[in-house]
Design an enzyme around this catalytic site. Structure first.
Site, mmCIF file in Angstrom:
data_model
loop_
_atom_site.group_PDB
_atom_site.id
_atom_site.type_symbol
_atom_site.label_atom_id
_atom_site.label_comp_id
_atom_site.label_asym_id
_atom_site.label_seq_id
_atom_site.Cartn_x
_atom_site.Cartn_y
_atom_site.Cartn_z
ATOM 1 N N SER B 15 0.819 -1.206 0.000
ATOM 2 C CA SER B 15 0.000 0.000 0.000
ATOM 3 C C SER B 15 0.857 1.263 0.000
ATOM 4 O O SER B 15 0.585 2.199 -0.753
ATOM 5 C CB SER B 15 -0.957 0.006 1.186
ATOM 6 O OG SER B 15 -0.278 -0.289 2.368
ATOM 7 N N ARG B 36 6.907 -8.184 -7.365
ATOM 8 C CA ARG B 36 7.199 -9.508 -7.892
ATOM 9 C C ARG B 36 6.021 -10.110 -8.668
ATOM 10 O O ARG B 36 6.202 -10.778 -9.671
ATOM 11 C CB ARG B 36 7.571 -10.438 -6.739
ATOM 12 C CG ARG B 36 8.946 -11.031 -6.920
ATOM 13 C CD ARG B 36 9.226 -12.075 -5.905
ATOM 14 N NE ARG B 36 10.136 -11.625 -4.845
ATOM 15 C CZ ARG B 36 11.426 -11.440 -5.019
ATOM 16 N NH1 ARG B 36 11.991 -11.637 -6.195
ATOM 17 N NH2 ARG B 36 12.180 -11.029 -4.022
ATOM 18 N N LYS B 110 9.215 1.071 7.589
ATOM 19 C CA LYS B 110 9.436 1.312 9.016
ATOM 20 C C LYS B 110 9.573 -0.030 9.706
ATOM 21 O O LYS B 110 8.693 -0.867 9.615
ATOM 22 C CB LYS B 110 8.268 2.113 9.588
ATOM 23 C CG LYS B 110 8.183 3.512 8.990
ATOM 24 C CD LYS B 110 6.916 4.242 9.386
ATOM 25 C CE LYS B 110 6.899 5.633 8.753
ATOM 26 N NZ LYS B 110 5.640 6.330 9.003
ATOM 27 N N ALA B 142 -0.983 5.727 4.347
ATOM 28 C CA ALA B 142 -1.054 5.564 2.891
ATOM 29 C C ALA B 142 -2.384 6.060 2.314
ATOM 30 O O ALA B 142 -2.398 6.802 1.323
ATOM 31 C CB ALA B 142 -0.831 4.095 2.536
ATOM 32 N N LYS B 193 7.344 3.297 16.844
ATOM 33 C CA LYS B 193 5.987 3.805 17.032
ATOM 34 C C LYS B 193 4.954 2.711 16.738
ATOM 35 O O LYS B 193 3.828 2.770 17.227
ATOM 36 C CB LYS B 193 5.758 5.050 16.178
ATOM 37 C CG LYS B 193 5.928 4.809 14.683
ATOM 38 C CD LYS B 193 4.618 4.693 13.971
ATOM 39 C CE LYS B 193 4.781 3.862 12.727
ATOM 40 N NZ LYS B 193 4.293 4.425 11.523
ATOM 41 N N ASP B 246 4.695 11.249 13.908
ATOM 42 C CA ASP B 246 4.289 9.923 13.452
ATOM 43 C C ASP B 246 3.493 9.200 14.544
ATOM 44 O O ASP B 246 2.528 8.478 14.276
ATOM 45 C CB ASP B 246 5.541 9.114 13.092
ATOM 46 C CG ASP B 246 5.226 7.936 12.193
ATOM 47 O OD1 ASP B 246 4.051 7.784 11.806
ATOM 48 O OD2 ASP B 246 6.149 7.158 11.898
ATOM 49 N N ARG B 257 -2.540 -0.404 10.614
ATOM 50 C CA ARG B 257 -2.662 -1.863 10.814
ATOM 51 C C ARG B 257 -2.407 -2.246 12.256
ATOM 52 O O ARG B 257 -3.068 -3.117 12.809
ATOM 53 C CB ARG B 257 -1.624 -2.586 9.964
ATOM 54 C CG ARG B 257 -1.604 -2.129 8.562
ATOM 55 C CD ARG B 257 -0.205 -2.265 8.005
ATOM 56 N NE ARG B 257 -0.114 -1.464 6.791
ATOM 57 C CZ ARG B 257 0.890 -1.537 5.949
ATOM 58 N NH1 ARG B 257 1.874 -2.356 6.181
ATOM 59 N NH2 ARG B 257 0.894 -0.790 4.877
ATOM 60 N N ASN B 258 -1.393 -1.600 12.836
ATOM 61 C CA ASN B 258 -1.051 -1.949 14.209
ATOM 62 C C ASN B 258 -2.172 -1.565 15.158
ATOM 63 O O ASN B 258 -2.454 -2.270 16.121
ATOM 64 C CB ASN B 258 0.249 -1.249 14.608
ATOM 65 C CG ASN B 258 1.414 -1.730 13.764
ATOM 66 O OD1 ASN B 258 1.753 -2.908 13.790
ATOM 67 N ND2 ASN B 258 1.988 -0.837 12.973
ATOM 68 N N GLU B 283 3.741 -4.519 11.303
ATOM 69 C CA GLU B 283 5.171 -4.546 11.624
ATOM 70 C C GLU B 283 5.420 -4.511 13.124
ATOM 71 O O GLU B 283 6.471 -4.932 13.607
ATOM 72 C CB GLU B 283 5.891 -3.352 10.965
ATOM 73 C CG GLU B 283 5.786 -3.295 9.458
ATOM 74 C CD GLU B 283 6.991 -3.937 8.782
ATOM 75 O OE1 GLU B 283 7.844 -4.492 9.484
ATOM 76 O OE2 GLU B 283 7.066 -3.872 7.542
#
Lengths: 539, 365
Positions: B15, B36, B110, B142, B193, B246, B257-258, B283
């Site tokens: 994204s 890919r 990140k 994003a 973060k 951030d 997502r986190n 992440e």
């Protein structure tokens, strides 16, 4: 450096410096000529105020007084003339007073002179043992061929670790023994005043550096002189640590000023389309079982680091005593000195392979010209960029120093003993500990030997991974008892107080500062943790 | 056609990579986007969407996707690498076959490698011959960037040249670019973060309000600063876009997502269950694991990160962890000394003895 070459270098430096001064003066952010000259005048006046012993003080005062009185009413063209005079004066000092016959004699004389000085100052020794063999005193190790190859393929900057004033003559001899020409070297003026050192300095092709001169213009001249000599193909010797390591540790923070000359010379070479434009930075470690001036170095370190916490118990040794010590040391220098050639880097800090080409971490060739060329492939200077590259090259050098640090018995045993003392006094800070020492109770020999065995084992593991290097002769097969013995023997012979002395089944710390100094050579490898872990097992 | 149209390449079609390529194309840059999957290359080039990561959001038609890494690498002088941290080194190594020393590589990822805390820009340096590397970080969700909302980003590199090149391809009417020489700080904040984002999501999931969130963010800033300073970062970076900036964005937006992961954990799902429902990589999970390990080694106290660790890997309930964090000793804000502990006095035996008497601690001794 040969005289013709040196004269050419001086002429080139002068014209570059004067041109740069004039060019920057025309820029809106630049320094007008009169301000620049005034600034230099100010720095020199300040220096002369502080430095009352300088042999050229009166001359200097007169010169700068002349500059001051002329500058007041000088027009543009006269300012330029004054500038030229100032630059000429500085460059003339740098050049020094060399004569060809000294140079010629030196190359023939060094191999005989140095062992004589190192070993045979005492006539008694000369009679009893005959002529000493220098190769036994100074061992040369590491990838000597890589250094020779680099010297053939391009221009070398040799970057050794710096522990002692002996480094320059030691390197001088090592270069000769390796069949290399003398390297150009900027030596502090103080080294020229000592008659013994002065002799070696000249033979090394040294130029003079006055560390007390703080004028930015002077520093520019020194750097440009190094860059020009590199461009003329003259190999250089820089001590990237700047000054001798005060606390005995391998240098981590390097002075990048001179190192940056390598990159500047490289870009200039590219711009001039030189046939052999490459500049190679070759690291090397110089390792001493005993360091000539260890006492004053560590004393100086503790004074400046500790400020008020460090209390001097002794006056700085008076001059005759210092000379005596010096001679004493030369006699005793039967102890090991090793010179280990380390890695070859390009001015960006990349490794260089056998063919003289830069490689990335996977061994793939790098076209390093592209680091400094624009979209059309034209090489150009860019100070901000080049500073970063130089810093990264410095990182490579510091890391290489650490890997090629060649461990000698004195380092191992000092480290172990110091850590044992630390364990005994976990609550004391360094300064208190240095004053407390072992409280006169000493360390049990058996404990010292056992702990030494642990450290040696850890060092052998590190050496296998290429993270440190061990001296074959003084560490040998790694037998802890032999190593302790070797260290105690050396510690007992040279320093005013034996660093560590054995009485009965105990070893006594007679000079905690020196113990600290010699132990520091092994800091930064995580050996403290290994040793601590072994206490746990023992308990 | 303009004779000197600016060029850029984005490596990685997730994204953020796609959003960056879109942003560049919008600004008139001739951009290649490498990924890919042939399938998604075709989708981007034909349908101009990337449904896996960006649903039906239209991607600028100027974005040309390719699965040919050599072609992508040769296309431009400036390459932005946006590959998840786990696959980052592998792709960087492949990239190393095609790039040259005059090129510029910017990491937009990140996160870091767990074992040695290797930052992504370090990986780029280790795996390629490129030395002019840097990192992009900041409050850049994003989807919001895709939507063209005004925002700002930080390009960090020791090289001014890299910062300038980054600004050249990234800056546009909806995105301001700030430069920073502190790559360590910028990358560490960018990675850490994510841990706090999980915690913030968990707080939101429990219905906690602004006070709690604000406490979390402020104390998180303090502990991340301690951590990054131990690694050589500049303290000021914490106060910039890549630091507090951030942190605010990631923690206050439900888009991250986190954050989503945190909310699911608060709802009582286990880590595996919570992750199973997510397409995009969170992440923060890897980061939490690595940071707790290294914080101990570095001797840095990171209570919040440890708390997240307990929820993620220890299976503890979010409420329990918050409870134990709240019951920690009250401390001085900057020195970390517990309020009820006496000041450590050195240099005076009298003062040391008096301080002990004042604390009433000498009764038994």
């Amino acid at each position: 450096m040969r005289n013709e070459l040196r004269d050419a270098a001086i002429v080139e430096v002068r014209s570059r410096i004067v041109d740069a001064c004039l060019k920057q003066a025309r820029l809106p952010e630049g320094m007008p000529l009169d301000v620049l000259i005034n600034d230099t005048l100010y720095h020199e006046k300040q220096r002369l105020e502080r430095d009352r012993q300088s042999p050229t003080r009166d001359e200097d005062l007169a010169f700068w007084e002349g500059v001051r009185s002329r500058l007041g009413k000088a027009g543009e063209s006269e300012q330029k003339e004054i500038l030229v005079r100032v630059v000429e004066r500085f460059t003339e000092e740098v050049r020094g007073n060399f004569t060809p016959w000294v140079y010629d004699m030196a190359t023939r004389f060094i191999p005989r002179a140095l062992p004589a000085l190192l070993n045979a100052v005492s006539p008694k020794r000369l009679f009893s043992r005959g002529l000493p063999n220098i190769a036994e005193t100074i061992a040369i190790d590491g990838d000597v061929d890589a250094l020779r190859r680099a010297n053939e393929r391009g221009t070398v900057i040799l970057a050794p670790t710096h522990a002692s004033n002996m480094d320059s003559p030691v390197i001088g001899w090592a270069l000769f023994a390796m069949g290399l020409p003398p390297f150009t070297y900027g030596a502090g003026l103080n080294l020229f005043t000592n008659p013994v050192m002065s002799f070696f300095m000249r033979n090394l092709g040294a130029y003079r550096v006055d560390r007390r001169k703080t004028a930015p213009l002077y520093k520019d001249i020194l750097k440009e002189y190094a860059a020009v000599s590199l461009e003329l193909g003259q190999p250089n010797l820089f001590f990237p640590g700047g000054t001798r390591s005060r606390n005995g540790q391998i240098e981590e923070h390097l002075k990048l000023g001179l190192l940056s000359c390598g990159l500047r010379a490289y870009v200039n070479n590219l711009q001039k389309r030189k046939e052999r434009p490459n500049i190679y930075v070759v690291t090397c470690s110089i390792n001493y079982q005993l360091v000539l001036e260890a006492e004053s170095l560590v004393g100086d370190y503790l004074r400046s680091e500790g400020k008020s916490r460090y209390i001097m118990t002794d006056d700085e040794s008076s001059k005759p005593r210092k000379m005596l010590q010096f001679v004493q040391n030369l006699i005793n220098l039967e102890s090991r000195i090793t010179v280990k050639v380390g890695d070859v880097f390009d001015p960006f800090g990349n490794h260089v392979d056998e063919a003289g080409l830069s490689v990335d971490s996977h061994g793939r060739h790098i076209d390093i010209r592209k680091y400094v060329t624009d979209g059309e492939g034209r090489p150009f200077h860019m100070p901000q960029r080049d500073r970063v590259f130089t810093r990264e090259c410095g990182d490579s050098v510091a890391e290489s120093f650490k890997r090629h640090n060649q461990v000698l018995s004195t380092n191992v045993v000092a480290f172990t003993a110091f850590e044992l003392l630390k364990k005994r006094h976990p609550e004391l800070d360094l300064y208190r500990m240095l004053r407390t020492g072992d409280e006169g109770t000493g360390l049990e020999m058996r404990k010292l030997t056992d702990a030494t065995a642990v450290v040696v084992k850890a060092l052998q593991d590190l050496a296998r991974d290429g993270e440190i290097s061990l001296d074959g002769k003084s560490i040998g097969n790694g037998d802890a008892a032999t190593i302790v013995q070797s260290a105690l023997r050396h510690f007992g012979t040279y320093h005013a107080h034996p660093v560590l002395a054995r009485r009965g089944d105990r070893a006594f710390t007679e000079d905690a500062q020196l113990l600290y100094y010699y132990s520091n050579r092994l800091r930064g490898y995580g050996l403290e943790r290994t040793l601590r872990a072994s206490y746990g097992e023992a308990a | 056609m303009a004779a000197t149209q600016k060029r850029a390449t984005v490596i990685g079609g997730g994204s953020w990579g796609t959003a960056l390529a879109h942003l560049m194309a919008t600004a008139g840059i001739d951009v290649r986007l490498w990924m890919r999957s042939e399938e998604r290359v075709a989708e981007i080039n034909e349908q101009h969407t990337n449904t896996r990561y960006l649903k039906d959001k239209p991607i600028h038609e100027g974005v040309v996707a390719t699965s040919d890494l050599a072609l992508a690498a040769k296309h431009a002088g400036t390459l932005v690498v946006a590959i998840p941290s786990r696959a980052f080194r592998e792709v960087a190594f492949e990239l190393g076959e095609h790039v040259t020393g005059d090129q510029i590589l910017l990491s937009a990822t990140k996160g870091f490698e767990a074992e040695h805390l290797t930052r992504m820009s370090q990986v780029l340096r280790e795996e390629t011959c490129v030395r002019k590397v840097g990192a992009i970080s900041g409050p850049n969700l994003a989807d919001e960037v895709m939507a063209g909302q005004p925002s700002a980003t930080v390009v960090a590199s020791p090289f001014d040249e890299v910062i300038a090149a980054g600004a050249e391809v990234l800056a546009n009417p909806t995105l301001r670019v700030y430069g920073n020489h502190d790559v360590v700080g910028v990358e560490i904040f960018g990675a850490l973060k994510n841990i706090i984002a999980i915690a913030a999501g968990a707080c939101a999931g429990l219905g906690l309000g602004a006070n709690s969130l604000s406490m979390l963010l402020t104390r998180a800033l303090a502990e991340i600063s301690r951590f990054s300073e131990a690694l050589g970062a500049d303290r000021m970076t914490a106060l910039g876009l890549a630091g507090i900036g951030d942190l605010i964005a990631t923690c206050s937006s439900p888009l991250s997502r986190n954050n989503t992961l945190g909310r699911r954990l608060a709802a009582g799902l286990s880590l595996d269950e919570a992750l199973a429902e997510m397409v995009k990589v969170a992440e923060g999970v890897n980061t939490t694991y690595a940071v707790c390990m290294h914080a101990e080694r570095l001797g840095v106290d990171m209570p919040i990160a440890r708390g997240v660790h307990r929820v993620l890997f220890g299976g503890e309930k979010v409420e329990t962890v918050i409870g134990s964090l709240m019951s920690r000793a009250n401390r001085f804000e900057h020195s970390e000394r517990p309020i009820d502990a006496p000041e450590r006095i050195t240099g005076s035996v009298i003062e040391t003895a008096l301080a002990v008497t004042a604390g009433g601690r000498d009764a038994g001794a």
